[in-house]
Design an enzyme around this catalytic site. Structure first.
Site, PDB file in Angstrom:
ATOM      1  N   TYR A 108       0.851  -1.198   0.000  1.00  0.00           N
ATOM      2  CA  TYR A 108       0.000   0.000   0.000  1.00  0.00           C
ATOM      3  C   TYR A 108       0.881   1.241   0.000  1.00  0.00           C
ATOM      4  O   TYR A 108       1.862   1.319   0.757  1.00  0.00           O
ATOM      5  CB  TYR A 108      -0.899   0.022   1.251  1.00  0.00           C
ATOM      6  CG  TYR A 108      -1.691   1.306   1.333  1.00  0.00           C
ATOM      7  CD1 TYR A 108      -2.931   1.413   0.702  1.00  0.00           C
ATOM      8  CD2 TYR A 108      -1.167   2.435   1.969  1.00  0.00           C
ATOM      9  CE1 TYR A 108      -3.629   2.605   0.723  1.00  0.00           C
ATOM     10  CE2 TYR A 108      -1.872   3.632   1.987  1.00  0.00           C
ATOM     11  CZ  TYR A 108      -3.101   3.710   1.363  1.00  0.00           C
ATOM     12  OH  TYR A 108      -3.785   4.889   1.367  1.00  0.00           O
ATOM     13  N   GLU A 196      -2.903   7.773  -4.273  1.00  0.00           N
ATOM     14  CA  GLU A 196      -2.909   6.456  -3.634  1.00  0.00           C
ATOM     15  C   GLU A 196      -2.659   5.370  -4.674  1.00  0.00           C
ATOM     16  O   GLU A 196      -3.312   5.351  -5.717  1.00  0.00           O
ATOM     17  CB  GLU A 196      -4.256   6.216  -2.943  1.00  0.00           C
ATOM     18  CG  GLU A 196      -4.286   4.933  -2.122  1.00  0.00           C
ATOM     19  CD  GLU A 196      -5.667   4.653  -1.545  1.00  0.00           C
ATOM     20  OE1 GLU A 196      -6.605   4.390  -2.327  1.00  0.00           O
ATOM     21  OE2 GLU A 196      -5.815   4.712  -0.316  1.00  0.00           O
TER      22      GLU A 196
END
Ligand code: GDP
Ligand code: MN
Length: 391
Positions: A108, A196
């Site tokens: 992530y 992101e």
């Protein structure tokens, strides 16, 4: 302002982030063509402004062109509901088709604005694939945070340190430094609010690739980022908010039936509180801003009335820069032009308040005047044609 995954990938690729080869498709046939371009085996991904598409059935690894076409056909025109969209979902009218990637590990990576330190902050985890909210709940220990000094920027050693913390090895270290610096530059140079990459994967061959990408931008900076502003997709927005954005109004759609036209964000929030205190529910937040001309008031009425749930309108103006007579003229004009039939409660205070009240009084229109904020909220709640039943 949010953009689509494929747009974010194109932007980030331009800064040096490795992304899978692919193309956007507007029809199932085009999806098949895109799949052929990348060699047949392809991932078809619904393009909506939301994460959680994988879980919601909006992403599929397809073995052949025909399968890509068939899956795309199930997506087009559909309202895809994810955990983030709410039950109404968001409409799919384009898909992204890219070469399938062989995934060894999922990481992530996020860049956000840390309001406390007033700096860009990197949030990363060796445990990717799931949404950050779930990650923060299920594996908070895995989250690494790093705040970037705006004067120095993201330094190589910091990027390498983060790469080590994520357990990367060999060539992956250099690749991670490239990804981090590229995301940072994209964030800073384009006035982003969020970048992101989830998941950022390590492929079977050991290389880093961004499998998903999400970017969101500061709407207040769009005036100087015309290429970014052009990426706005009103089809993904609440229609009331899309209309407000076109009209340059600060509007947030809510679920109640009391339409609000207010000047000043603080007064607007205080008014929402007063409405709730009086037992009502606001249909929207709307800050009409200072110096509102009658035309602008009229536009605000149109916007508030575009919400079919609205049963009464509450206008609350404390005129400092504004003038009460302008607002009153705007209300009267809106009544005539929009053909208003709903009850309207108006509370005016400040500059030219007497002139404003006189305009409303002499208009002969069924306007409910109120002197204080509390009175206005109570009057609006009482004037609702179909009060929501108490639970
Ligand atoms: P999101 O659910 O909206 O965040 O969409 P993502 O782009 O993150 O895709 C969801 C999931 O689909 C990923 O976490 C992967 O597990 C899977 N996926 C996406 N692309 C590929 C691919 O090329 N190969 C494989 N095997 N899985 C993929
Ligand atoms: Mn994702």
């Amino acid at each position: 302002m949010d953009i689509h995954e494929y747009q974010a990938k194109e932007i980030l690729a331009g800064f040096g982030v490795p992304v899978p080869k692919g193309g956007v498709a507007w029809s199932p046939e085009q999806a098949a063509f895109r799949a052929r371009e990348v060699g047949g085996r392809a991932v078809v991904k619904a393009q909506i402004h939301s994460g959680g598409r994988g879980e919601a059935g909006g992403v599929k690894v397809c073995k052949t062109e025909a399968e890509a076409q068939d899956f795309a056909a199930t997506l087009f025109g559909r309202q895809l509901a994810t955990k983030q969209t709410g039950p109404q979902g968001k409409s799919v009218y384009r898909v992204w088709v890219e070469e399938a990637t062989d995934i060894a590990r999922e990481l992530y990576l996020g860049f956000v604005l840390d309001r406390k330190s007033e700096r860009i902050m990197i949030v990363a985890s060796a445990h990717g694939g799931m949404e950050i909210e779930d990650l923060a709940e299920e594996d908070p220990e895995s989250l690494r945070r790093m705040v970037i000094d705006p004067a120095a920027g993201l330094l190589e050693f910091q990027a390498r340190e983060l790469a080590f913390q994520l357990g990367l090895k060999g060539k992956q270290i250099g690749q991670m430094v490239t990804v981090l610096r590229a995301c940072y530059r994209a964030y800073r140079d384009l006035d982003a609010m969020m970048v992101e990459i989830n998941p950022l994967v390590i492929t079977g061959a050991g290389d880093l690739v961004a499998l998903d990408a999400k970017m969101s931008f500061d709407t207040n900076a769009l005036f100087r980022r015309p290429q970014i502003a052009a990426l706005r997709d009103p089809g993904q927005q609440d229609p009331r908010e899309a209309m407000a954005a076109d009209n340059g109004l600060a509007y947030v759609g809510l679920d109640g039936d009391i339409g609000c036209i207010i000047n000043g964000a603080g007064l607007a929030m205080a008014t929402m509180d007063m409405i709730k205190l009086a037992g009502g529910e606001p249909a929207n937040f709307l800050d009409i801003g200072g110096g509102a001309s009658p035309e602008r008031v009229c536009t605000a009425f149109r916007n508030v009335l575009s919400d079919p749930k609205v049963g009464v309108i509450l206008v609350n103006i404390f005129a400092g820069i504004n003038r009460c007579d302008w607002i009153a003229n705007g209300v009267v004009q809106a009544y005539r032009e929009v053909g208003l039939t709903l009850p309207v409660v108006v509370r005016l205070a400040g500059t030219n308040v007497e002139a404003g009240r006189e305009i409303l009084r002499s208009s002969g229109l069924p306007i409910i005047a109120a002197d204080t904020l509390a009175e206005a909220a109570e009057a609006a709640v009482a004037a609702r044609p179909h009060p929501i039943a108490a639970e």
